[in-house]
Design a protein around this motif. Sequence first.
Motif, PDB file in Angstrom:
ATOM      1  N   THR A 153      10.201   3.568 -54.497  1.00 19.39           N
ATOM      2  CA  THR A 153       9.105   4.590 -54.366  1.00 19.39           C
ATOM      3  C   THR A 153       8.160   4.043 -53.636  1.00 19.39           C
ATOM      4  O   THR A 153       7.299   4.542 -52.550  1.00 19.39           O
ATOM      5  N   ALA A 154       7.753   2.421 -53.838  1.00 17.29           N
ATOM      6  CA  ALA A 154       6.765   1.793 -52.992  1.00 17.29           C
ATOM      7  C   ALA A 154       6.872   1.829 -51.514  1.00 17.29           C
ATOM      8  O   ALA A 154       6.017   2.001 -50.758  1.00 17.29           O
ATOM      9  N   THR A 171      17.912   7.322 -56.424  1.00 21.25           N
ATOM     10  CA  THR A 171      17.747   6.750 -57.709  1.00 21.25           C
ATOM     11  C   THR A 171      16.388   6.271 -58.164  1.00 21.25           C
ATOM     12  O   THR A 171      15.939   6.447 -59.272  1.00 21.25           O
ATOM     13  N   ALA A 172      15.503   5.771 -57.396  1.00 17.90           N
ATOM     14  CA  ALA A 172      14.295   5.182 -57.605  1.00 17.90           C
ATOM     15  C   ALA A 172      13.413   6.167 -57.757  1.00 17.90           C
ATOM     16  O   ALA A 172      12.415   6.206 -58.643  1.00 17.90           O
ATOM     17  N   LEU A 173      13.625   7.246 -56.861  1.00 18.05           N
ATOM     18  CA  LEU A 173      12.598   8.372 -56.752  1.00 18.05           C
ATOM     19  C   LEU A 173      12.913   9.344 -58.053  1.00 18.05           C
ATOM     20  O   LEU A 173      11.885   9.530 -58.349  1.00 18.05           O
ATOM     21  N   LEU A 174      14.012   9.402 -58.379  1.00 19.64           N
ATOM     22  CA  LEU A 174      14.172  10.144 -59.671  1.00 19.64           C
ATOM     23  C   LEU A 174      13.649   9.450 -61.023  1.00 19.64           C
ATOM     24  O   LEU A 174      13.281  10.070 -61.797  1.00 19.64           O
ATOM     25  N   ALA A 175      13.905   8.281 -60.790  1.00 20.49           N
ATOM     26  CA  ALA A 175      13.329   7.185 -62.021  1.00 20.49           C
ATOM     27  C   ALA A 175      11.901   7.625 -62.131  1.00 20.49           C
ATOM     28  O   ALA A 175      11.071   7.759 -63.244  1.00 20.49           O
ATOM     29  N   THR A 176      11.202   7.420 -60.847  1.00 22.36           N
ATOM     30  CA  THR A 176       9.712   7.548 -60.972  1.00 22.36           C
ATOM     31  C   THR A 176       9.244   9.081 -61.406  1.00 22.36           C
ATOM     32  O   THR A 176       8.476   9.242 -62.332  1.00 22.36           O
ATOM     33  N   LEU A 177      10.053  10.031 -60.851  1.00 22.89           N
ATOM     34  CA  LEU A 177       9.595  11.423 -61.513  1.00 22.89           C
ATOM     35  C   LEU A 177      10.054  11.728 -62.894  1.00 22.89           C
ATOM     36  O   LEU A 177       9.606  12.506 -63.566  1.00 22.89           O
ATOM     37  N   ALA A 202      11.405   0.860 -59.650  1.00 21.42           N
ATOM     38  CA  ALA A 202      12.958   0.702 -59.819  1.00 21.42           C
ATOM     39  C   ALA A 202      13.426   0.805 -58.463  1.00 21.42           C
ATOM     40  O   ALA A 202      12.909   1.547 -57.286  1.00 21.42           O
ATOM     41  N   THR A 203      14.569   0.079 -58.048  1.00 22.16           N
ATOM     42  CA  THR A 203      15.276   0.092 -56.801  1.00 22.16           C
ATOM     43  C   THR A 203      16.638   0.647 -56.814  1.00 22.16           C
ATOM     44  O   THR A 203      17.435   0.467 -57.756  1.00 22.16           O
TER      45      THR A 203
END
Length: 252
Positions: free
Chosen positions: A201-202, A234-240, A247-248
């Motif tokens: 996400t970063a 995967t990382a974007l969904l983890a953030t949401l 998350a990477t």
Amino acid sequence: MTPMDVAARALASLDLTNLDADCDAAAVDALAQRAQTPHGPVAAICIWPAFVAQARRALGGSGIRVATVVNFPAGTAPLSATLGEVERALGDGADEIDLVVPWRRLVAGHAPAVTDEVAAVKEICGRARLKTILETGELADPALIRTAADAALAGGADFLKTSTGKVPVNATPEAAAILLDAILASGRDVGLKPAGGVKTTADAAVYLDLCDSRMGRGWATPEHFRIGASGVLTALLATLDGAAAGATGEGY
């Protein structure tokens, strides 16, 4: 922007990609399913030309676009072969064409070869969006990157895309900034697609911030901005979902 804001914007602008050598029909079906997330759909899936018709069926009426690659990944195919690829892909239902430009010819001093190839492909694309892959990591020199961007824009590109994701250096903020400057100078309504190496996400935030600062806060929507990636979803969904924004995702 909060990490949640970044993740929501990036997800909506994601070209979810599978251009692995071992990609098969099952993998394309799985990609189409992943593209329809609990937090909304991605912008497009990007797959090999052989799977365009299948992807079109798998996505049904979801509104998710089908993108495919031509002259990929080397950018060295004869123009006639590339035009044939484009025609078949459009016939199979592709909405967007991601073209690797003949960047090696540009390095050798023949920038008009890029303009001519882009113009020839654009002519048969009709309403399909044409994204031009400049392979900025291989060009390396900022002046060459700008020359490639200008040449693609002169040929009628709808998007400037950094990379294939198949070389050691893919998307970088420095290259993306050069492409945005070229778009601004052209005065044309053209988008940007960083591709390869966006895994968190970063990472996505860096490119969204860059677009916001140069183009204005409302510019980086799916009509003007895409992220080419496989693992970052995967990382974007983890953030949401409220997990740590660090998350990477795996893959390109």
